[in-house]
Design a protein around this motif. Structure first.
Motif, PDB file in Angstrom:
ATOM      1  N   PRO A  24       0.957  -1.170  -0.074  1.00 56.85           N
ATOM      2  CA  PRO A  24      -0.006  -0.053  -0.030  1.00 56.85           C
ATOM      3  C   PRO A  24       0.824   1.170  -0.029  1.00 56.85           C
ATOM      4  O   PRO A  24       1.842   1.230   0.636  1.00 56.85           O
ATOM      5  N   GLU A  28      -2.962   5.417  -0.118  1.00 51.67           N
ATOM      6  CA  GLU A  28      -3.882   4.533   0.223  1.00 51.67           C
ATOM      7  C   GLU A  28      -3.836   4.307   1.793  1.00 51.67           C
ATOM      8  O   GLU A  28      -5.242   4.145   2.214  1.00 51.67           O
ATOM      9  N   HIS A  90     -13.121  -0.083  -8.366  1.00 54.77           N
ATOM     10  CA  HIS A  90     -13.139   1.082  -7.467  1.00 54.77           C
ATOM     11  C   HIS A  90     -14.557   1.799  -7.441  1.00 54.77           C
ATOM     12  O   HIS A  90     -14.648   3.024  -7.089  1.00 54.77           O
ATOM     13  N   GLN A 111     -13.463  -0.234   1.370  1.00 52.81           N
ATOM     14  CA  GLN A 111     -11.837   0.359   1.226  1.00 52.81           C
ATOM     15  C   GLN A 111     -11.104   0.259   2.406  1.00 52.81           C
ATOM     16  O   GLN A 111      -9.767  -0.301   2.110  1.00 52.81           O
ATOM     17  N   VAL A 115      -7.530  -2.123   2.189  1.00 44.92           N
ATOM     18  CA  VAL A 115      -6.409  -1.641   2.553  1.00 44.92           C
ATOM     19  C   VAL A 115      -5.463  -2.455   3.730  1.00 44.92           C
ATOM     20  O   VAL A 115      -4.349  -2.768   3.773  1.00 44.92           O
TER      21      VAL A 115
END
Length: 289
Positions: A24, A28, A90, A111, A115
């Motif tokens: 990441p 992010e 997305h 989301q 992550v």
């Protein structure tokens, strides 16, 4: 006969499945933290018994987060090579960033989970952040600015609203005071009247001075690094030209030595021919008639 391949053939024909570990980026990670903050804001707006101005302030903060998410989504869409693929993977980020529908913002949990899954596949999360120092510094500054404005406006509104003689009583006034104070401008049109408000103001001023000091140092380092990189490129170019010149001189020297060697060989051959001719003539002269 059976066409079953042997172990070596199976290894060659069967494609090896190698899982690529994606680290990441600092952006992010910042989006993940802001998603968590937004989820907490939505829960507070939905279930907490808040004062009207506090509710409006939290709604304004969450709307600002929504615009940040929308800007991040369209920036990623602009940079994506395959636009359709990007939208397919997305679209939840876009739906969760719509400011007018609060229920859809809970989809930001997807989301956050994405992550977190990336973080679990990465053993060392600090190493990529240290390698991307410029991006990490920029994200940290942006996140710090947003955090200072949001927390200071919320705290000053909670401390000042309802106090006698207070002039910071609305969400707009709290945001304006926070922005003016953190920038160390200090118009004086809105100011705290309570002791807690004065303490908050002092902390915001210190944070603002430190924040802009870090920005000044960051900008100076960016320009210095750019000048250093230009000097390094210029030195590398001069070094390459020097090496090319030396190579040409060495090549010319080798060609000159080869020509001198050939000339010496030619002169030696001519001398031998002349000596042979003289010896032949002497032999003829010494022969009896």
């Amino acid at each position: 006969m059976s066409n079953t391949p042997n172990s070596g053939g199976a290894t060659e024909n069967r494609p090896s499945k190698i899982r690529a570990i994606v680290t990441p980026t600092p952006f992010e990670l910042a989006m993940m933290v802001m998603s968590l903050v937004s989820v907490l804001l939505v829960l507070s707006l939905t279930f907490a018994n808040l004062a009207p101005q506090t509710h409006q302030l939290l709604l304004m903060i969450d709307t600002g987060i929504c615009f940040i998410f929308l800007a991040n989504f369209f920036y990623g869409l602009f940079r994506a090579r395959d636009k359709v693929f990007y939208v397919k993977h997305h679209w939840i980020d876009f739906v969760a960033s719509i400011p007018t529908i609060e229920a859809l913002r809970m989809m930001r949990l997807f989301q956050v989970l994405r992550v977190i899954r990336l973080i679990r596949t990465t053993r060392h999360i600090l190493i990529p952040l240290l390698k991307q120092r410029k991006q990490t510094t920029l994200v940290s500054l942006m996140f710090a600015m947003f955090t200072i404005l949001a927390l200071s406006s919320l705290m000053i509104l909670l401390m000042e609203s309802g106090e006698p003689g207070a002039n910071i009583t609305t969400a707009q006034e709290a945001l304006w005071w926070s922005l003016v104070t953190v920038s160390t401008v200090g118009y004086g049109d809105f100011y705290p009247v309570t002791t807690a408000g004065h303490v908050i103001g002092a902390i915001v001023i210190i944070c603002g001075v430190s924040f802009f000091g870090v920005i000044s140092g960051y900008m100076a380092s960016v320009f210095v690094n750019s000048n250093d990189s230009e000097n390094d490129e210029h030195q590398a170019q001069m070094r390459q030209e020097l090496y090319a010149t030396i190579a040409r001189l060495e090549q010319n020297q080798h060609q000159l030595m080869a020509q001198m060697t050939a000339l010496n060989e030619k002169l030696a051959a001519n001398d031998n021919n002349q000596n042979n001719a003289v010896n032949t003539q002497d032999k003829k002269d010494n022969m009896p008639q």
